[in-house]
Write a protein that holds these residues in place. Sequence first.
Motif, PDB file in Angstrom:
ATOM      1  N   LEU A   1     -64.236   0.868 101.565  1.00 43.70           N
ATOM      2  CA  LEU A   1     -63.955  -0.567 101.560  1.00 43.70           C
ATOM      3  C   LEU A   1     -65.213  -1.418 101.438  1.00 43.70           C
ATOM      4  O   LEU A   1     -65.171  -2.513 100.883  1.00 43.70           O
ATOM      5  N   MET A   2     -66.362  -0.918 101.944  1.00 44.30           N
ATOM      6  CA  MET A   2     -67.535  -1.795 101.903  1.00 44.30           C
ATOM      7  C   MET A   2     -68.870  -1.060 101.727  1.00 44.30           C
ATOM      8  O   MET A   2     -69.932  -1.677 101.818  1.00 44.30           O
ATOM      9  N   CYS A   3     -68.829   0.243 101.469  1.00 39.27           N
ATOM     10  CA  CYS A   3     -70.066   1.003 101.307  1.00 39.27           C
ATOM     11  C   CYS A   3     -70.128   1.626  99.906  1.00 39.27           C
ATOM     12  O   CYS A   3     -69.083   2.018  99.370  1.00 39.27           O
ATOM     13  N   PRO A   4     -71.315   1.743  99.302  1.00 33.79           N
ATOM     14  CA  PRO A   4     -72.613   1.299  99.814  1.00 33.79           C
ATOM     15  C   PRO A   4     -72.758  -0.221  99.699  1.00 33.79           C
ATOM     16  O   PRO A   4     -71.967  -0.871  99.023  1.00 33.79           O
ATOM     17  N   SER A   5     -73.775  -0.754 100.353  1.00 33.55           N
ATOM     18  CA  SER A   5     -74.006  -2.194 100.342  1.00 33.55           C
ATOM     19  C   SER A   5     -75.496  -2.465 100.418  1.00 33.55           C
ATOM     20  O   SER A   5     -76.261  -1.676 100.986  1.00 33.55           O
ATOM     21  N   ASN A   6     -75.913  -3.587  99.822  1.00 33.33           N
ATOM     22  CA  ASN A   6     -77.320  -3.978  99.931  1.00 33.33           C
ATOM     23  C   ASN A   6     -77.543  -4.967 101.075  1.00 33.33           C
ATOM     24  O   ASN A   6     -78.605  -5.555 101.200  1.00 33.33           O
ATOM     25  N   ILE A   7     -76.517  -5.150 101.922  1.00 33.28           N
ATOM     26  CA  ILE A   7     -76.638  -5.989 103.107  1.00 33.28           C
ATOM     27  C   ILE A   7     -77.093  -5.099 104.254  1.00 33.28           C
ATOM     28  O   ILE A   7     -76.396  -4.145 104.611  1.00 33.28           O
ATOM     29  N   PRO A   8     -78.265  -5.353 104.857  1.00 36.72           N
ATOM     30  CA  PRO A   8     -78.814  -4.452 105.871  1.00 36.72           C
ATOM     31  C   PRO A   8     -77.841  -4.113 106.998  1.00 36.72           C
ATOM     32  O   PRO A   8     -77.722  -2.951 107.385  1.00 36.72           O
ATOM     33  N   ALA A   9     -77.155  -5.111 107.542  1.00 34.81           N
ATOM     34  CA  ALA A   9     -76.251  -4.848 108.658  1.00 34.81           C
ATOM     35  C   ALA A   9     -75.109  -3.940 108.234  1.00 34.81           C
ATOM     36  O   ALA A   9     -74.661  -3.077 108.995  1.00 34.81           O
ATOM     37  N   VAL A  10     -74.606  -4.137 107.015  1.00 28.28           N
ATOM     38  CA  VAL A  10     -73.525  -3.295 106.510  1.00 28.28           C
ATOM     39  C   VAL A  10     -74.031  -1.885 106.243  1.00 28.28           C
ATOM     40  O   VAL A  10     -73.358  -0.894 106.541  1.00 28.28           O
ATOM     41  N   THR A  11     -75.237  -1.775 105.701  1.00 27.80           N
ATOM     42  CA  THR A  11     -75.834  -0.462 105.466  1.00 27.80           C
ATOM     43  C   THR A  11     -75.962   0.310 106.773  1.00 27.80           C
ATOM     44  O   THR A  11     -75.719   1.518 106.834  1.00 27.80           O
ATOM     45  N   ALA A  12     -76.325  -0.404 107.843  1.00 24.75           N
ATOM     46  CA  ALA A  12     -76.440   0.245 109.150  1.00 24.75           C
ATOM     47  C   ALA A  12     -75.103   0.790 109.616  1.00 24.75           C
ATOM     48  O   ALA A  12     -75.018   1.881 110.182  1.00 24.75           O
ATOM     49  N   ILE A  13     -74.036   0.034 109.382  1.00 19.80           N
ATOM     50  CA  ILE A  13     -72.696   0.515 109.730  1.00 19.80           C
ATOM     51  C   ILE A  13     -72.353   1.748 108.909  1.00 19.80           C
ATOM     52  O   ILE A  13     -71.842   2.742 109.437  1.00 19.80           O
TER      53      ILE A  13
ATOM     54  N   ILE B   1     -69.699  -8.917 107.114  1.00 16.02           N
ATOM     55  CA  ILE B   1     -68.686  -7.906 106.845  1.00 16.02           C
ATOM     56  C   ILE B   1     -67.621  -8.473 105.910  1.00 16.02           C
ATOM     57  O   ILE B   1     -67.155  -7.798 104.994  1.00 16.02           O
ATOM     58  N   ASP B   2     -67.230  -9.735 106.135  1.00 14.49           N
ATOM     59  CA  ASP B   2     -66.287 -10.379 105.208  1.00 14.49           C
ATOM     60  C   ASP B   2     -66.815 -10.290 103.780  1.00 14.49           C
ATOM     61  O   ASP B   2     -66.078  -9.924 102.852  1.00 14.49           O
ATOM     62  N   ALA B   3     -68.075 -10.635 103.596  1.00 14.62           N
ATOM     63  CA  ALA B   3     -68.667 -10.644 102.257  1.00 14.62           C
ATOM     64  C   ALA B   3     -68.676  -9.260 101.650  1.00 14.62           C
ATOM     65  O   ALA B   3     -68.382  -9.082 100.456  1.00 14.62           O
ATOM     66  N   ALA B   4     -69.005  -8.242 102.460  1.00 12.60           N
ATOM     67  CA  ALA B   4     -69.053  -6.876 101.945  1.00 12.60           C
ATOM     68  C   ALA B   4     -67.671  -6.382 101.546  1.00 12.60           C
ATOM     69  O   ALA B   4     -67.484  -5.763 100.497  1.00 12.60           O
ATOM     70  N   VAL B   5     -66.670  -6.660 102.375  1.00 19.91           N
ATOM     71  CA  VAL B   5     -65.296  -6.250 102.077  1.00 19.91           C
ATOM     72  C   VAL B   5     -64.799  -6.933 100.811  1.00 19.91           C
ATOM     73  O   VAL B   5     -64.215  -6.307  99.917  1.00 19.91           O
ATOM     74  N   ASN B   6     -65.035  -8.238 100.709  1.00 20.41           N
ATOM     75  CA  ASN B   6     -64.555  -8.985  99.549  1.00 20.41           C
ATOM     76  C   ASN B   6     -65.232  -8.531  98.259  1.00 20.41           C
ATOM     77  O   ASN B   6     -64.593  -8.441  97.205  1.00 20.41           O
ATOM     78  N   LEU B   7     -66.531  -8.245  98.329  1.00 20.49           N
ATOM     79  CA  LEU B   7     -67.254  -7.808  97.148  1.00 20.49           C
ATOM     80  C   LEU B   7     -66.723  -6.478  96.639  1.00 20.49           C
ATOM     81  O   LEU B   7     -66.502  -6.297  95.437  1.00 20.49           O
ATOM     82  N   LYS B   8     -66.490  -5.541  97.552  1.00 24.84           N
ATOM     83  CA  LYS B   8     -66.065  -4.192  97.151  1.00 24.84           C
ATOM     84  C   LYS B   8     -64.612  -4.166  96.681  1.00 24.84           C
ATOM     85  O   LYS B   8     -64.246  -3.413  95.785  1.00 24.84           O
ATOM     86  N   THR B   9     -63.761  -5.007  97.270  1.00 24.83           N
ATOM     87  CA  THR B   9     -62.338  -4.972  96.948  1.00 24.83           C
ATOM     88  C   THR B   9     -61.930  -5.972  95.873  1.00 24.83           C
ATOM     89  O   THR B   9     -60.778  -5.983  95.439  1.00 24.83           O
ATOM     90  N   GLY B  10     -62.861  -6.836  95.454  1.00 20.47           N
ATOM     91  CA  GLY B  10     -62.531  -7.801  94.407  1.00 20.47           C
ATOM     92  C   GLY B  10     -61.692  -8.959  94.899  1.00 20.47           C
ATOM     93  O   GLY B  10     -60.820  -9.458  94.173  1.00 20.47           O
ATOM     94  N   LEU B  11     -61.925  -9.395  96.123  1.00 16.68           N
ATOM     95  CA  LEU B  11     -61.205 -10.530  96.691  1.00 16.68           C
ATOM     96  C   LEU B  11     -62.137 -11.728  96.812  1.00 16.68           C
ATOM     97  O   LEU B  11     -63.337 -11.559  97.015  1.00 16.68           O
ATOM     98  N   PRO B  12     -61.594 -12.950  96.692  1.00 20.10           N
ATOM     99  CA  PRO B  12     -60.193 -13.263  96.395  1.00 20.10           C
ATOM    100  C   PRO B  12     -59.775 -12.841  94.989  1.00 20.10           C
ATOM    101  O   PRO B  12     -60.613 -12.695  94.098  1.00 20.10           O
ATOM    102  N   SER B  13     -58.465 -12.648  94.829  1.00 15.24           N
ATOM    103  CA  SER B  13     -57.925 -12.153  93.564  1.00 15.24           C
ATOM    104  C   SER B  13     -56.805 -13.074  93.091  1.00 15.24           C
ATOM    105  O   SER B  13     -55.866 -13.364  93.847  1.00 15.24           O
TER     106      SER B  13
END
Length: 316
Positions: free
Chosen positions: A126-138, A262-274
Amino acid sequence: MTGISRRAGLVTTVTALGTALASFASIGAATAATTQLNGEWAPFTRCPVDAPALLAADGLDRTPQCVVSTSASGSIKLGNTTVTTGRTDLQIGVVENADGTSTVAAPAGGSLIADSATVPGGLLGLMCPSNIPAVTAICRQITDSSLNKITATVESVGTPSDFDQTAGILTDQTIVAIPVRIHLQNPFLGSNCYIGTKSNPIVLRPKNLNLPDFGMTFFKADGTLADDGEMSRINLTGSVQSDSTFAVPGASGCGLGLLGLIDAAVNLKTGLPSAAGKNNLTLNDTHTSLAGLLAPGTVAPDAGKVLSQGWHSAVR
């Protein structure tokens, strides 16, 4: 705080959080206590027969009835993500008005109850990989399959509208408009991660792709089958219902307060809003039933009250 120190702080927080969460996972499921009813009333476990609009229906200008529609399986595509769904159960009370319009009432717990579904790939997908440090840590913390698992649950967020009884026996006609949001559940996402909100819901408008099989039964007020019963039930079965007209807003409230990252990472990976036309709902093998008084005018102006009394007399 500088940008570098803020990012470092977020990474440290997430790393500690991952360690703390390593011993449990959150698995969501939509459940509701249901009433058991006798005979032909059996499917209508949540019909809001005591809603003011139904009780006030006179049987002449306003005719009350209960509606239930279930599907054992299906799928929903939101942006780039498709999830296989389980059982869905839609129940509403409907007042058919003399002018051809309808008034819809929802059960207190919401009109739609749905089994939770597992999101393919889980949090990694849903959100990996990511170039957002906090998301990468998750992402680095998700070494346990229970922490990776995400469940998605469709929830009602308002009263359905635009119910069209005739559309239920036709194809390519909108049957009802259902406002919903989707609850994403995982320890790292927190408890308030949703796609869609109460103020900006996803609005589903299912249509029959094929003609359903038609059946009709008659029964007594307490649900007992009887050819001379004062109640009738229409059964529409075997159709596949679908909708590709709905738009999907972005995810919000995800990530335990990590500044919307996390919102931004999820939206980027899933293509939302759609936008509308890029999403799809499919409900397989639907079973829809409508129950009401066979001759509501004969008990006017108390048709709604009589319907309610009948439903309550069938409770086991």
